[in-house]
Design a protein around this motif. Structure first.
Motif, mmCIF file in Angstrom:
data_model
loop_
_atom_site.group_PDB
_atom_site.id
_atom_site.type_symbol
_atom_site.label_atom_id
_atom_site.label_comp_id
_atom_site.label_asym_id
_atom_site.label_seq_id
_atom_site.Cartn_x
_atom_site.Cartn_y
_atom_site.Cartn_z
ATOM 1 N N LYS A 144 0.808 -1.002 0.003
ATOM 2 C CA LYS A 144 0.108 0.089 0.007
ATOM 3 C C LYS A 144 0.671 1.065 -0.026
ATOM 4 O O LYS A 144 0.645 2.037 -0.714
ATOM 5 C CB LYS A 144 -0.941 0.371 1.314
ATOM 6 C CG LYS A 144 -1.892 -1.387 1.185
ATOM 7 C CD LYS A 144 -2.771 -1.058 2.505
ATOM 8 C CE LYS A 144 -1.943 -1.268 3.996
ATOM 9 N NZ LYS A 144 -1.175 -2.778 3.842
ATOM 10 N N THR A 145 1.869 1.361 1.143
ATOM 11 C CA THR A 145 2.561 2.495 1.083
ATOM 12 C C THR A 145 3.593 2.660 -0.136
ATOM 13 O O THR A 145 3.704 3.659 -0.681
ATOM 14 C CB THR A 145 3.522 2.340 2.292
ATOM 15 O OG1 THR A 145 2.749 2.386 3.296
ATOM 16 C CG2 THR A 145 4.604 3.591 2.278
ATOM 17 N N SER A 146 4.008 1.456 -0.747
ATOM 18 C CA SER A 146 4.750 1.639 -2.217
ATOM 19 C C SER A 146 3.778 2.139 -3.258
ATOM 20 O O SER A 146 4.278 3.157 -4.026
ATOM 21 C CB SER A 146 5.152 0.153 -2.468
ATOM 22 O OG SER A 146 5.978 -0.369 -1.258
ATOM 23 N N PHE A 186 2.343 10.856 5.435
ATOM 24 C CA PHE A 186 3.106 9.860 5.405
ATOM 25 C C PHE A 186 2.923 8.785 6.613
ATOM 26 O O PHE A 186 2.264 9.406 7.742
ATOM 27 C CB PHE A 186 4.477 10.054 5.284
ATOM 28 C CG PHE A 186 4.872 10.709 3.997
ATOM 29 C CD1 PHE A 186 5.378 9.875 2.915
ATOM 30 C CD2 PHE A 186 5.030 12.196 4.025
ATOM 31 C CE1 PHE A 186 5.870 10.667 1.952
ATOM 32 C CE2 PHE A 186 5.478 12.770 2.791
ATOM 33 C CZ PHE A 186 5.831 11.940 1.733
ATOM 34 N N GLN A 187 2.904 7.510 6.484
ATOM 35 C CA GLN A 187 2.749 6.705 7.630
ATOM 36 C C GLN A 187 3.496 6.949 8.763
ATOM 37 O O GLN A 187 3.184 7.033 9.910
ATOM 38 C CB GLN A 187 3.277 5.292 7.259
ATOM 39 C CG GLN A 187 2.543 4.040 8.068
ATOM 40 C CD GLN A 187 2.619 2.655 7.269
ATOM 41 O OE1 GLN A 187 3.325 2.562 6.187
ATOM 42 N NE2 GLN A 187 2.179 1.777 7.990
ATOM 43 N N ASP A 188 4.741 7.443 8.695
ATOM 44 C CA ASP A 188 5.828 7.956 9.601
ATOM 45 C C ASP A 188 5.830 9.362 9.693
ATOM 46 O O ASP A 188 6.996 10.214 10.307
ATOM 47 C CB ASP A 188 7.132 7.304 9.304
ATOM 48 C CG ASP A 188 7.649 7.584 8.031
ATOM 49 O OD1 ASP A 188 6.933 8.263 7.020
ATOM 50 O OD2 ASP A 188 8.900 7.361 7.623
ATOM 51 N N LEU A 212 -3.563 9.616 2.201
ATOM 52 C CA LEU A 212 -3.420 9.404 3.484
ATOM 53 C C LEU A 212 -3.110 7.936 3.887
ATOM 54 O O LEU A 212 -4.007 7.132 3.550
ATOM 55 C CB LEU A 212 -4.748 9.748 4.098
ATOM 56 C CG LEU A 212 -5.392 11.061 3.863
ATOM 57 C CD1 LEU A 212 -6.762 11.171 4.359
ATOM 58 C CD2 LEU A 212 -4.603 11.977 4.594
ATOM 59 N N ASP A 213 -2.075 7.758 4.400
ATOM 60 C CA ASP A 213 -1.458 6.592 4.762
ATOM 61 C C ASP A 213 -1.764 6.387 6.311
ATOM 62 O O ASP A 213 -0.921 6.554 7.146
ATOM 63 C CB ASP A 213 0.126 6.474 4.616
ATOM 64 C CG ASP A 213 0.416 5.058 4.380
ATOM 65 O OD1 ASP A 213 -0.160 3.986 5.022
ATOM 66 O OD2 ASP A 213 1.768 4.772 4.019
ATOM 67 N N GLU A 214 -2.765 5.525 6.693
ATOM 68 C CA GLU A 214 -3.240 5.229 8.097
ATOM 69 C C GLU A 214 -3.347 6.459 8.873
ATOM 70 O O GLU A 214 -2.420 6.649 9.855
ATOM 71 C CB GLU A 214 -1.989 4.150 8.654
ATOM 72 C CG GLU A 214 -2.120 2.840 7.726
ATOM 73 C CD GLU A 214 -1.458 1.710 8.244
ATOM 74 O OE1 GLU A 214 -1.673 1.906 9.527
ATOM 75 O OE2 GLU A 214 -0.812 0.956 7.847
ATOM 76 N N SER A 263 7.682 -2.706 5.743
ATOM 77 C CA SER A 263 6.579 -1.810 5.852
ATOM 78 C C SER A 263 6.131 -1.506 7.214
ATOM 79 O O SER A 263 6.947 -2.082 8.157
ATOM 80 C CB SER A 263 5.229 -2.552 5.055
ATOM 81 O OG SER A 263 4.890 -3.475 6.091
ATOM 82 N N GLY A 264 5.225 -0.486 7.263
ATOM 83 C CA GLY A 264 4.899 -0.095 8.729
ATOM 84 C C GLY A 264 4.637 -1.347 9.622
ATOM 85 O O GLY A 264 5.126 -1.195 10.872
ATOM 86 N N GLY A 265 3.779 -2.049 9.124
ATOM 87 C CA GLY A 265 3.295 -3.393 10.027
ATOM 88 C C GLY A 265 4.356 -4.172 10.414
ATOM 89 O O GLY A 265 4.429 -4.767 11.533
HETATM 90 MG MG MG Z 1 2.512 1.070 4.827
#
Ligand code: MG
Ligand code: ATP
Ligand code: ATP
Ligand code: MOO
Ligand code: MG
Lengths: 231, 202, 225, 225, 202
Positions: free
Chosen positions: B37-39, B82-84, B150-152, E128-130
């Motif tokens: 997903k992030t990629s 970003f997720q982070d 929107l990443d989480e 990945s995040g998870g």
């Molecule tokens: Mg991710």
């Protein structure tokens, strides 16, 4: 072990000549250790493994003498030199050096160069000579003070300085400068190179090399490089 | 809005391929951790180059390997949370928010809406996890993107805050202020957003 | 402090400051180019930057003399503009700048490389050009490294001796900086006291620069406190 | 390459390598102490580390001569152990190490300061002592900076001239490293060719060191690829 | 297990104080974003020094401002799963997991249980995040702490993964293998864990 000859940088070529000649005579080739007289003298004070010290001026030899670091009776004035005015080889001018000669006119608004009179022997002699000839005050403002005589020579070789005062031996060694005039010997204190055997470096070999330095074979080499013999 | 994505890329050892089209207000990428997903978001934002494919947003081609098109990230106008988070550590919260702001005057109202109005003079380092995320959302919104990734975005937010921000996102989408591509593990969120779901689980 | 000493100190400061101010942007550009992922010629440029460190200072001074001398390419170009750097404080600054360049480039490059590339990437999604992302994100985050480089370079510029005296010689009031004066004092027996005095002044200047840079670096890192 | 030249190169390499190997741990310790949050005396230590950069090299050489000389404290201590570094290649290595110390310390300190302190903190919650956290987390993350410092220091050690010739004099075969040999050649009019030849060799050595360090740094940063 | 915490600290401009005791298998800190949950965990782990107070775990005093006790983090044996994971970037997943492992031989089984057995040779940067979060959980567990601090451990995990890890945590707690202090916004998680809840909302 081979002899270590601590000698002033301006003696580089001739000391190598001497080392080669000594080796050819069947001895182990001495190692020339070259540097500023000040540095060499301080190293001898600190215990350097020097057998002989060949200084470009007397004051550093005096320092070692006073400190009792020279073998008594071995100190002698070995060489003399002359002070000359050099210009780039392409400059065909001739200068007659005498009282109140037109030094400032020769330089114009450009720079002339010699060793730093405050610290480098050739600069000291140059200042003395120009003062005695009455032109120092006019010359000083355009003086560039080099770290040593070879560096001064390089400025003239490249034409970046229009004139320089160096030793006759340096002028002779460089094809890129021409002697425009020679300073009268009486215009400055005598230029002498003293030699002595260093305490701690005394040996039969050291004494023999000292004698060699003062003998006819060495004389030929010195003269070939433009030095005069003291006394 | 219309979004058309067809990409191929290597993710580590894996060959990854995804193709979807959507003209929903909220489109959601849904799938297990590590499914890509992030990629995918990175490829749409222009931060990761697909090996092949085509990405078209609202008729403009952002990437097309066949035609040799590859817009710079800043030319894409795609806002990303970003997720982070990736707040700029050396800028205050205020300057983070204003970094890409098109209408800086809108900042105070949005900061209030996000509950970060009291944090404007803080360094990011001193924010809690949830505060960090809210600043990241604000920063992306203020750049007025034509598509928002929107990443989480609700991770690390307590229920009340999460609901508040969900409301905000819903508002954005409803008013068609900005279309959204949304990554989440939480079907509840996706339902609340009435999202068109792209299921990436194979 | 005698008047002569005051002059020497002011001249040294001027030379070192000008040298640092001029080499800093150049060092930034070089560090930036060297921090980029490998490109053909990068290793060559990297080596060239390190040359003044590896070669004995006289050689660098001598090469400067060749380049900026009457017959040198740069010398003739400057002469056409009516400028001469030979035997002038500007020349001393050039020598100091060149000698300190490698000391500036390394820490700056290192600092640029240490910045997480995801941060400027985030800036670009917010509409920043590559250039703006560099100027507003990467560079500010690298400031402590830039300061570290600047203080190393300034210290070296203050202490530069060999290349300076070979290039511009030692002219009191014009090119005789502190190290040159210290060297001169050391050539004369019994002048060690003068050398020590001048050395202390050089040290004082360097310490002041160091404290200033530490303070600036602390400020630049406030956000990490 | 003549036999004499080969000898000079091997000597230079030996001196520069030994200098770098000895100054590296010292530089690490200094960088670590300087990277710690302010403690009384830190500014003093920082200034002391920079001294060899600010003072003209002759002064450093002269101070070494005094310290290690016949009457010097260190000289007498070493003499008691039957060791003398004066006028030997070991002395040349000491001069080179001291002169390159500031160039090593800065980049290493900078790299240590750039490590996110939350990572060694995480290590400690996993049972690592302060020491292990430093050795296994902080230090490895700082490796590119350590390499940057090492290559700067090695280049400087290869090029060190002023302090070396003042401290151990220029003894062919024993202390005459490349820069000293280059200087000697420049003292003889017409020998510029020899000087140029030797300079090229110095450059080749430095380039080799540089390439090696770049390769090592790339390896050390693999995880960021 | 017994856990007794009474701390005071400044969090930015705010004066923060919290006191609680618990002997439950799972204790949960529950409260809005920014209320001080992470800060509390840091104080217990020894990474942030309270201005005053006392922290006692299983009868051992870790911190006592009055008595001048302040154990080093490594002496506390408190495993932490940080909100931001904090994997060591220069170590492979395998070496991250083994970093503080007391019984390295247990690693493969746990990695399999966490679904990260295939990632052991990866760099953290490429997770990945998870995946990142699962490695962080494994790393903390392998250090065999006497108390485990979990800061939103299920964030960034898809439902299936989250349920799996919840099951794992429940197992740890039930077998009394290790007592847990848990931070989450999600009451559902806390109910599933049968946690004793410390409500930090004022
Ligand atoms: Mg991710
Ligand atoms: N540079 C890389 N090298 C190796 N593997 C990579 C790289 N980049 C991504 N991956 C892998 O590709 C997969 C997809 O990663 P991505 O970050 O897109 O996952 P995700 O769907 O966002 O997961 P999550 O929900 O856990 O964040 C993961 O298994 C990840 O480990
Ligand atoms: N060094 C600091 N300077 C200023 N404020 C700080 C500092 N450290 C923490 N804070 C503030 O203290 C509060 C508590 O932070 P903490 O990280 O403990 O929150 P949290 O309960 O874990 O929140 P979240 O659920 O969002 O992660 C936050 O408002 C944070 O901004
Ligand atoms: O290399 Mo030097 O001896 O610092 O001018
Ligand atoms: Mg938190």
């Amino acid at each position: 072990a081979p002899l270590n000859i601590y000698a002033a940088s301006s003696l580089t070529e001739v000391v190598n000549d001497l080392a080669d000649a000594w080796a050819k005579a069947g001895h182990e080739r001495p190692v020339p250790v070259l540097g500023a007289s000040s540095a060499l003298a301080r190293q001898v004070q600190a215990g350097a493994p020097a057998n002989l010290f060949l200084s470009a001026d007397e004051q550093w030899m005096d320092v070692l003498d006073r400190a009792g670091l020279l073998v008594a009776g071995t100190r002698a004035d070995l060489l003399t030199n002359r002070l000359v005015l050099v210009v780039p080889a392409a400059d065909r001018r001739k200068v007659v050096i005498g009282n109140n000669f037109a030094f400032a006119a020769l330089v114009g608004r450009a720079r002339w160069v010699t060793g730093d009179p405050a610290s480098v022997p050739v600069g000291r002699y140059a200042r003395a000579a120009l003062s005695n000839l009455g032109v120092w005050a006019a010359a000083e403002p355009t003086l560039a003070r080099a770290e040593n005589v070879r560096s001064a020579l390089a400025f003239v070789e490249r034409g970046d300085a229009v004139a320089g005062i160096v030793y006759a031996t340096d002028a002779k060694a460089s094809a890129k400068v021409r002697v425009a005039g020679v300073f009268p010997a009486v215009s400055h204190p005598p230029i002498v190179y003293p030699v002595a055997v260093v305490k701690g470096g005394d040996s039969a070999e050291a004494r023999a090399f000292l004698a060699f330095l003062r003998g006819p074979a060495a004389r030929r080499l010195f003269v070939a490089r433009g030095f005069g013999m003291a006394r | 809005m219309s979004l058309s994505v067809a990409v191929e890329a290597r993710l580590g050892e894996r060959a990854f391929a995804l193709a979807f089209e959507s003209d929903a207000a909220v489109t959601a990428l849904f799938g297990a951790s590590g499914c890509g997903k992030t990629s995918t978001l990175d490829m749409i934002a222009g931060l990761r180059r697909p090996d092949a494919g085509r990405i078209v947003v609202d008729g403009e081609t952002l990437f097309d390997s066949a035609a040799g098109v590859n817009l710079q990230p800043e030319a894409r106008r795609i806002g990303t949370v970003f997720q982070d988070a990736r707040l700029f550590p050396h800028l205050s919260v205020r300057r983070n928010l204003l970094y890409g702001a098109r209408v800086p005057a809108e900042m105070p109202a949005l900061a209030a809406e996000l509950g970060i109005a009291g944090l404007l003079d803080r360094w990011p380092r001193h924010l809690s996890g949830g505060e960090t995320r809210r600043v990241a959302i604000g920063r992306a919104l203020l750049s007025k993107p034509r598509l928002l990734l929107l990443d989480e975005p609700l991770a690390h937010l307590d229920r009340a805050r999460a609901d508040g921000i969900l409301e905000l996102i819903r508002g954005l989408a409803a008013a068609a202020r900005v279309p959204i591509l949304y990554v989440s593990h939480d079907l509840r969120e996706l339902t609340a957003l009435n999202a068109r779901i792209i299921d990436m689980n194979i | 402090m005698s008047e002569a000493e005051t002059l020497i100190i002011l001249l040294s400061l001027k030379v070192a400051l000008v040298a640092t101010l001029f080499s800093l942007p150049l060092a930034l550009a070089l560090a930036w180019a060297l921090a980029k992922p490998a490109w053909p010629g990068r290793a060559l440029l990297d080596s060239a930057v390190h040359l003044p460190l590896v070669l004995p200072p006289v050689v660098t001074g001598y090469l400067l003399l060749i380049a900026f001398g009457r017959d040198g390419v740069l010398g003739q170009a400057l002469a056409a503009l009516g400028v001469s750097v030979l035997f002038s404080w500007q020349g001393a600054a050039i020598a100091a700048a060149l000698m300190s360049l490698p000391l500036l480039v390394r820490p700056i490059r290192q600092a640029l490389e240490a910045v997480d590339p995801r941060l400027p990437a985030a800036a670009r999604t917010l509409g920043a050009s590559r250039r703006r992302a560099f100027m507003s994100i990467t560079l500010p985050l690298a400031v402590p490294g830039v300061l570290a480089g600047a203080v190393l370079g300034f210290a070296k510029a203050l202490g530069e001796f060999g290349a300076t005296i070979t290039f511009v010689s030692s002219i009191p009031g014009e090119t005789q900086t502190l190290p040159l004066a210290i060297y001169a004092a050391l050539q004369v027996p019994g002048q060690e006291g003068v050398a020590a005095r001048l050395s202390l002044m050089a040290v004082a200047l360097a310490v002041a620069a160091l404290l200033l840079s530490e303070w600036l670096a602390r400020r630049a890192r406030r956000y990490r406190a």
